[in-house]
Structure formats: structure tokens, C-alpha cells
Design a protein around this motif. Sequence first.
Motif, PDB file in Angstrom:
ATOM      1  N   UNK A   1      74.993  -5.065 -27.805  1.00 54.88           N
ATOM      2  CA  UNK A   1      75.581  -6.097 -26.939  1.00 54.88           C
ATOM      3  C   UNK A   1      74.881  -7.416 -27.230  1.00 54.88           C
ATOM      4  N   UNK A   2      75.597  -8.504 -27.027  1.00 58.49           N
ATOM      5  CA  UNK A   2      75.016  -9.811 -27.293  1.00 58.49           C
ATOM      6  C   UNK A   2      74.152 -10.268 -26.123  1.00 58.49           C
TER       7      UNK A   2
ATOM      8  N   UNK B   1      71.383  -2.343 -26.646  1.00 57.14           N
ATOM      9  CA  UNK B   1      70.421  -2.970 -27.553  1.00 57.14           C
ATOM     10  C   UNK B   1      70.998  -4.314 -28.013  1.00 57.14           C
ATOM     11  N   UNK B   2      70.143  -5.319 -28.107  1.00 57.82           N
ATOM     12  CA  UNK B   2      70.614  -6.640 -28.520  1.00 57.82           C
ATOM     13  C   UNK B   2      71.131  -6.618 -29.961  1.00 57.82           C
TER      14      UNK B   2
ATOM     15  N   UNK C   1      68.164  -4.372 -23.865  1.00 51.95           N
ATOM     16  CA  UNK C   1      68.603  -5.433 -22.965  1.00 51.95           C
ATOM     17  C   UNK C   1      68.490  -4.966 -21.526  1.00 51.95           C
ATOM     18  N   UNK C   2      68.064  -5.880 -20.649  1.00 57.03           N
ATOM     19  CA  UNK C   2      68.109  -5.583 -19.223  1.00 57.03           C
ATOM     20  C   UNK C   2      69.566  -5.619 -18.779  1.00 57.03           C
ATOM     21  N   UNK C   3      69.826  -5.181 -17.548  1.00 63.94           N
ATOM     22  CA  UNK C   3      71.217  -5.066 -17.096  1.00 63.94           C
ATOM     23  C   UNK C   3      71.937  -6.406 -17.069  1.00 63.94           C
TER      24      UNK C   3
ATOM     25  N   UNK D   1      64.873  -7.323 -22.774  1.00 65.76           N
ATOM     26  CA  UNK D   1      63.860  -6.811 -21.852  1.00 65.76           C
ATOM     27  C   UNK D   1      62.451  -7.105 -22.369  1.00 65.76           C
ATOM     28  N   UNK D   2      61.526  -7.332 -21.441  1.00 60.89           N
ATOM     29  CA  UNK D   2      60.118  -7.535 -21.803  1.00 60.89           C
ATOM     30  C   UNK D   2      59.439  -6.182 -21.960  1.00 60.89           C
ATOM     31  N   UNK D   3      58.636  -6.047 -23.009  1.00 57.56           N
ATOM     32  CA  UNK D   3      57.851  -4.837 -23.194  1.00 57.56           C
ATOM     33  C   UNK D   3      56.550  -4.964 -22.402  1.00 57.56           C
ATOM     34  N   UNK D   4      55.843  -3.837 -22.232  1.00 56.10           N
ATOM     35  CA  UNK D   4      54.553  -3.862 -21.531  1.00 56.10           C
ATOM     36  C   UNK D   4      53.567  -4.762 -22.267  1.00 56.10           C
TER      37      UNK D   4
END
Length: 320
Positions: free
Chosen positions: A52-53, A63-64, A85-87, A92-95
Motif C-alpha cells: 500500500x502507498x 507494507x509500504x 504501515x500503521x493503520x 510504522x516506527x520500529x523499537x
Amino acid sequence: TPRSRSLFLWDDGRPMRFYLRPGLAKLRLAPLVLAGGGQLCRVQEPGAVLLAQPGEAAPDGAVSTEYVSECVERNQRLPLERFLLATRGRLAFTEEEDAAVLQAVRGQSTVRVSGRALWLELERSGLTRHSWQAMRDRYLRHLRPRLWEPPQTEDPAQIRGLFAAANREFESTESESESSDVAELSTQDGVRRSPGETASDLKTGPEDSAFSDVQLQRQERTKSTCSSSSVVGQVVKTMEHFMEKFAVDLFTVTQAFLKNSGDVEATSYFLQTGQRLDGYPVWSREDDLELQKDDEHIRNKLIAKFGAENVAKRIVFRES
């Protein structure tokens, strides 16, 4: 280096299968996927990587599309987890990225953390894969609030506890000298007093009309009104409004109130600009220590620095 023809193969040699909605992005990425040994699905299949973009609404696990471009650019298969990707469609940020952001802002002032310059520097340094706006948003809305969880009720005792905690932080972070502590200050007769009790002993003369006015106003307010749930509820609403407006956590708002003697308008202006609305400096730990000394010369210095009205308000604020 020639582009790898096994770029999109799993470790066991199976081709990676991708699903991407029809559109310009699919037309652009399809040749890259196929050239790297991958495959594209016509419908979403179990086990296929859903692309997804960034910015578009995406289901969990998406996944981006940047994953394909980045793999091709580096000529190696990268971990999918880094491009989840977040919703809301954001990367998304990794730890590891969260930890890097926390480390980078440690010791920075509230004003700098809330501004742009720091985050632009971190973006240029390549601290994470995210834009400066995303990093600032991540820190202000998700990372910092975790450090200071707001109270879940409007219980006056909890609000007082929050102010006490913020006050301790205010005293330790604002002070260059930690050799003394407001809570441990003693009078000559050995009886511990609060900063407000000590400050209220200051003598007032006819010229200090601001002191008399503020103290008179305070006497007119009954204790029952001050401690009523409606007042506490209003405080909570004001704090929540500032948290949302300035994208800061409850602890930061509380400290801003402390530095501005509880004045709502001054606190709002300070959170926005980092400066006082009336042009005077904000109160520091050292100033509060000076305020407790029953010394006319010191009091006059504070009046020259903050103005008589501000000093009077500070005495009342520290008492309450």
C-alpha cells in the motif's frame, strides 16, 4: 553492480508474491518486482505481501510500496518489518527508531522539542526513515506521554499529586545547584514551612498595592469554592485543551502552569512561544528560593525583575 535477479526470492528459493491495487503505483513497481524474481497476484492471496502507498488507508499488516523501491536501490532484500504501515497508512516506527528518537531529544528544552529546528536537523542526519513531522508527532503524541501517564480521574488529590510531581521536576531541572531542596527548607526555630508560608511573611508597604489587592482577593475566595469538583473539572478541561492544541503531554502543561504562576492566558502564550505574555521572564527554581527569604533588598530585586504584581501573584500561587 548488476541488479540481482533473485532480489525477491524467499530464503528457500520461492518467489515472493505481492498484491497491489491496480493503478499507477502498480504499473511503476510491476517491472521491478518481476525483474527481481518476484510475482504479482491479481487478487489478494493468503501469504502474499500486501503493498500500500504511504498516506492511504491500509489494513494491518500492509507494507509500504517503498519496500520494493528501497530493495531495488540497495540491491538486496530488506526485512519487511521495517516497512510495515500503521493503520492510518503511515510507515510504522520500529523499537530501534523509537529509542533513537528518545535518545536524540534527551536534555532538549520543551520549546525546542515542540518547534521545528531540532526535528529538521534529525531528519537531515537520517536518524530514522521518517519525515521531521512524523518524528515530532511520534515523540509528542506517543513517546513522551508514556513517560508521564495523565490521571484518569478528576480527583482533587490526584491533581495535587500531579502538581507536586511536576514541581519536583521543575525544581530539579530548572536548578543548576541541587544542594538545597524547597521541601527541606527550615526556619530558625526548626519548624519546616512550605515555600508559600515563608513567602507570605514578607512585609508589604503602602506602595505595594498589588500585594494587598491580590491577597485581599484570595481572602475573599472561600476554601470550599477552591476545592470544589467544578473548579478541578475546569482545570482538567483547560489542561486537556492545551495538550491537544500544542501537541504536548499533561506533565509539560503542568510545568508550564507552574512557571507562569497558574495564569491560563500566560501559560497558553508560553506553550506557543516559550516566552511570557507580559515580557517578563518565567519563574525559575532559583527565583522561588529567593522569594522565600524575608529580605526587603531581595524582594525589591525580584520586583524589579518580575514586576510587583507578578511577585504578589507568585506568593499567592506558592501558598495555594
